[in-house]
Scaffold this motif. Structure first.
Motif, PDB file in Angstrom:
ATOM      1  N   ARG A  58       0.831  -1.208   0.000  1.00 42.39           N
ATOM      2  CA  ARG A  58       0.000   0.000   0.000  1.00 42.39           C
ATOM      3  C   ARG A  58       0.861   1.252   0.000  1.00 42.39           C
ATOM      4  O   ARG A  58       0.648   2.180  -0.798  1.00 42.39           O
ATOM      5  CB  ARG A  58      -0.901  -0.010   1.237  1.00 42.39           C
ATOM      6  N   ASP A 112      -7.192   0.136   0.706  1.00 40.97           N
ATOM      7  CA  ASP A 112      -6.264   1.220   0.370  1.00 40.97           C
ATOM      8  C   ASP A 112      -5.166   0.757  -0.581  1.00 40.97           C
ATOM      9  O   ASP A 112      -4.624   1.564  -1.345  1.00 40.97           O
ATOM     10  CB  ASP A 112      -5.643   1.800   1.647  1.00 40.97           C
ATOM     11  N   LEU A 113      -4.821  -0.533  -0.545  1.00 42.62           N
ATOM     12  CA  LEU A 113      -3.865  -1.050  -1.522  1.00 42.62           C
ATOM     13  C   LEU A 113      -4.430  -0.922  -2.929  1.00 42.62           C
ATOM     14  O   LEU A 113      -3.738  -0.466  -3.851  1.00 42.62           O
ATOM     15  CB  LEU A 113      -3.524  -2.510  -1.211  1.00 42.62           C
TER      16      LEU A 113
END
Length: 285
Positions: A58, A112-113
């Motif tokens: 991420r 979020d990655l």
């Protein structure tokens, strides 16, 4: 140094950070001539992800937004497999012990990655061989291009472990890649999509032999790096943003984006090369 040069240097210092020399902790990272290769390298377990590798991926993809020396990324796995998903012992088991706030912290981190992969301007090529399951299938899905092999098996396994198929953006992105009905089948059943099926459905751009997979993916990335990389970044941005636009909004946004690209030196280089009957040499500005 003029005031203009001073201000430009200050701007670049805060917004351009080289990443070619990045030292990865939880996976392998190599960079050559603008092409970075991320190799998930726990082959004895078919390259599963851990809390730490999720977070590092991420953060790395987030940092790529500011990198001026990386222009395309290849993601692959070691030992004949891409990624088996979240590690059963290091992620799945511990999740059973966590309360709701920490579970939400985890699911937001994994999401979020995907946001970081879609948000970085560099095109991402996934080189998929063997097992590509769970979060591994999501990483491949979040990439821009996918090369596979006939022996690859892609499975969105969330249903198999008692979870919903709506994980890390799968219900938004997968139908756009292979169609609503096909995506629904994979997300409801968790079954594996074989390589030839994935190519037929448009999941893979093409299939290659396992021994040639990484080299072909890197060659594809090099072709992208040889192109107008600033314009490629605009293309990626518009492909992502236009999902949520009306046709009228998309046409206007593309008009503005293309006008910006017409101000680049690469646009002038292409014209001058065409006029001289030569091949343009793009420099990404």
């Amino acid at each position: 140094m003029s005031d203009h040069d001073t201000h430009l240097a200050a701007l670049q210092q805060g917004n351009r950070r080289p990443l070619a020399g990045y030292a990865a902790t939880h996976f392998s990272w190599q960079c050559d001539a603008g092409v970075a290769t991320i190799t998930l390298n726990r082959p004895e377990r078919k390259n599963p992800l851990t809390f730490a590798s999720y977070a590092e991926l991420r953060d790395l993809f987030g940092a790529l937004k500011h990198a001026d020396d990386v222009h395309a990324v290849v993601v692959t796995g070691a030992g004949g497999n891409f990624c088996s998903g979240g590690d059963v012992h290091e992620i799945i088991g511990p999740l059973l012990q966590l309360p709701a706030p920490e579970l939400l912290m985890f699911t937001r981190m994994t999401g979020d990655l995907v946001k970081a992969m879609r948000g970085c301007p560099q095109p991402i090529v996934a080189a998929v061989d063997g097992v590509c399951a769970g979060a591994g299938a999501i990483v491949a899905m979040a990439s821009d291009l996918r090369l596979g092999t006939a022996r690859s098996k892609t499975a969105f396994l969330f249903n198999r472990v008692g979870l919903a198929g709506c994980d890390m953006g799968a219900c938004a992105i997968l139908p756009r890649l292979i169609g609503q009905g096909r995506a629904s089948e994979l997300l409801y059943t968790g079954r594996a999509m074989k390589g030839d099926e994935g190519e037929r459905w448009g999941w893979f751009n093409r299939l290659v032999e396992p021994d040639a997979l990484l080299a072909d993916a890197q060659a594809m990335a090099r072709d992208l790096v040889a192109g107008p990389t600033f314009a490629n970044g605009i293309t990626k941005t518009m492909l992502h943003h236009e999902w949520a636009m009306t046709l009228e909004q998309a046409i206007e946004a593309e008009a503005q984006a293309q006008a910006l690209c017409m101000l680049t030196n690469d646009f002038r280089r292409a014209y001058e090369a065409f006029a001289a009957k030569q091949t343009p040499v793009f420099q990404g500005n």
